[in-house]
Design an enzyme around this catalytic site. Structure first.
Site, PDB file in Angstrom:
ATOM      1  N   ASN A  11       0.758  -1.071  -0.044  1.00 52.48           N
ATOM      2  CA  ASN A  11       0.081  -0.003   0.014  1.00 52.48           C
ATOM      3  C   ASN A  11       0.839   1.190   0.169  1.00 52.48           C
ATOM      4  OD1 ASN A  11      -1.797   2.080   0.257  1.00 52.48           O
ATOM      5  ND2 ASN A  11      -2.205   1.433   2.349  1.00 52.48           N
ATOM      6  N   TRP A  12       1.016   1.876  -0.962  1.00 59.53           N
ATOM      7  CA  TRP A  12       2.048   3.080  -1.292  1.00 59.53           C
ATOM      8  C   TRP A  12       1.418   4.298  -0.520  1.00 59.53           C
ATOM      9  CZ3 TRP A  12       4.265   3.083  -6.894  1.00 59.53           C
ATOM     10  CH2 TRP A  12       4.926   1.685  -7.104  1.00 59.53           C
ATOM     11  N   LYS A  13       0.001   4.151  -0.314  1.00 66.27           N
ATOM     12  CA  LYS A  13      -0.743   5.295   0.340  1.00 66.27           C
ATOM     13  C   LYS A  13      -0.333   6.786  -0.644  1.00 66.27           C
ATOM     14  CE  LYS A  13      -0.264   3.404   4.887  1.00 66.27           C
ATOM     15  NZ  LYS A  13      -0.104   3.296   5.968  1.00 66.27           N
ATOM     16  N   HIS A  98      -9.377   1.347   4.634  1.00 67.21           N
ATOM     17  CA  HIS A  98      -8.226   1.540   5.333  1.00 67.21           C
ATOM     18  C   HIS A  98      -8.426   2.562   6.509  1.00 67.21           C
ATOM     19  CE1 HIS A  98      -4.014   2.620   6.618  1.00 67.21           C
ATOM     20  NE2 HIS A  98      -3.864   1.433   5.823  1.00 67.21           N
ATOM     21  N   GLU A 100      -6.849   4.807   7.607  1.00 62.86           N
ATOM     22  CA  GLU A 100      -6.611   6.279   7.161  1.00 62.86           C
ATOM     23  C   GLU A 100      -7.697   6.625   6.699  1.00 62.86           C
ATOM     24  OE1 GLU A 100      -2.850   5.435   5.347  1.00 62.86           O
ATOM     25  OE2 GLU A 100      -1.998   5.106   7.238  1.00 62.86           O
ATOM     26  N   GLU A 170      -5.169  -4.634  10.550  1.00 61.78           N
ATOM     27  CA  GLU A 170      -4.273  -3.541  10.809  1.00 61.78           C
ATOM     28  C   GLU A 170      -4.424  -2.652  12.010  1.00 61.78           C
ATOM     29  OE1 GLU A 170      -2.332  -2.492   6.703  1.00 61.78           O
ATOM     30  OE2 GLU A 170      -3.985  -1.003   7.179  1.00 61.78           O
ATOM     31  N   GLY A 176       2.631   2.688  10.676  1.00 62.12           N
ATOM     32  CA  GLY A 176       3.479   3.637  10.454  1.00 62.12           C
ATOM     33  C   GLY A 176       4.343   4.265  11.666  1.00 62.12           C
ATOM     34  N   SER A 216       3.790  -1.849  10.378  1.00 63.23           N
ATOM     35  CA  SER A 216       5.127  -1.791  10.316  1.00 63.23           C
ATOM     36  C   SER A 216       5.863  -3.203  10.096  1.00 63.23           C
ATOM     37  CB  SER A 216       5.380  -1.364  11.645  1.00 63.23           C
ATOM     38  OG  SER A 216       5.196  -0.181  11.995  1.00 63.23           O
ATOM     39  N   GLY A 237       3.083  -0.958   4.146  1.00 62.56           N
ATOM     40  CA  GLY A 237       3.132   0.590   3.862  1.00 62.56           C
ATOM     41  C   GLY A 237       4.771   1.027   3.410  1.00 62.56           C
ATOM     42  N   GLY A 238       5.318   1.454   4.328  1.00 62.69           N
ATOM     43  CA  GLY A 238       6.520   2.012   4.511  1.00 62.69           C
ATOM     44  C   GLY A 238       7.461   1.024   3.609  1.00 62.69           C
TER      45      GLY A 238
END
Ligand code: 13P
Length: 257
Positions: A11-13, A98, A100, A170, A176, A216, A237-238
């Site tokens: 997930n590149w966001k 998600h 977010e 999640e 993050g 993470s 993500g990251g």
């Protein structure tokens, strides 16, 4: 009972416009020339980079997904993207609900359900996200919160349709933050989710549904998470924003499966 397939999803966001996407994906293809058929791999760039991603991943084992959709077919919904548009763009996965989006864009369980159903109708696999906040975990309400999210997200999704849904657990406090759920915490919640799925459907169906972990996840902790019996992959993500670490995560999943 079929074996559940590992899914490693990036997930590149809100990272990676078309040119950056091309660079990252070329790097990834270079590092992972062949991917075991036991692992599904998908990258979810921002909407504007989907076309570039599909182009660059043509003839590769990596699939493309979106980060959201809107449940209407078309019309006066400024700024929104329909499921059919995603199909036309070459997506076969979409992240739904998600945390977010729930938090910053006020997405409700009802909206998440409508979006998940629309993805299914258009034959895109929804990755439906659930997870508790730190306060909810501290208050010991996390199991109830997640049960409720699962039930509401899957309302009116049939026992055949659910087989094409992926659930992503999640925990918000692990997203993050560099803080990861321990393997035991992840496994415990995945078992909990699977038992809710067994109540909503049946045991056999529940055991066939992929439940992936996000928060993470990185090469240093992936093995201990992915070897948990009910953790069927990762939503990353990251660590999906660098070819090296995402490639490493895929390799770890390949070695376990
Ligand atoms: P991080 O891997 O950056 O914690 O993000 C997890 C996530 O939210 C994936 O959807």
């Amino acid at each position: 009972m079929g074996k559940r397939q590992f899914l490693i999803a990036g997930n590149w966001k809100m990272n990676g416009g078309p040119y950056q996407a091309a660079e990252l994906l070329d790097g990834l293809k270079e590092k992972k020339k062949n991917i075991s058929e036991d692992v599904d791999v998908v990258v979810c760039p921002p909407f504007v980079s989907l076309g570039m991603a599909v182009q660059h991943l043509h003839n590769s084992d990596i699939q493309v997904g979106a980060q959201d959709l809107y449940f209407e077919n078309n019309g006066a919904y400024t700024g929104e993207i329909s499921a059919a548009m995603l199909v036309e763009s070459g997506c076969n996965y979409v992240i739904i609900g998600h945390s977010e989006r729930r938090r910053y864009f006020a997405e409700t369980d009802d909206l998440v359900n409508k979006k998940a159903k629309k993805a299914i109708t258009e034959k895109i696999i929804p990755i439906v996200c659930v997870g508790e906040s730190l306060d909810e975990r501290k208050n010991n309400t996390h199991f109830n919160i997640v049960s409720d999210q699962v039930k509401k997200a899957l309302k009116d999704i049939s026992d055949t349709e659910i087989l094409d849904v992926v659930i992503a657990y999640e925990p918000i406090w692990a997203i993050g933050t560099g803080e990861t759920a321990t393997p035991a915490q992840a496994q415990q919640m995945h078992v909990h989710i699977r038992s809710r799925l067994a109540e909503l459907y049946d045991d056999e169906t529940a055991s066939a549904i992929g439940i992936i972990y996000g928060g993470s996840m990185k090469p240093a902790n992936a093995e201990e998470l992915l070897t948990q019996p009910d953790v069927d992959g990762g939503l990353i993500g990251g660590a999906s924003l660098e070819a090296e670490s995402f490639a490493e995560l895929i390799t770890i999943a390949e070695n376990i499966s």
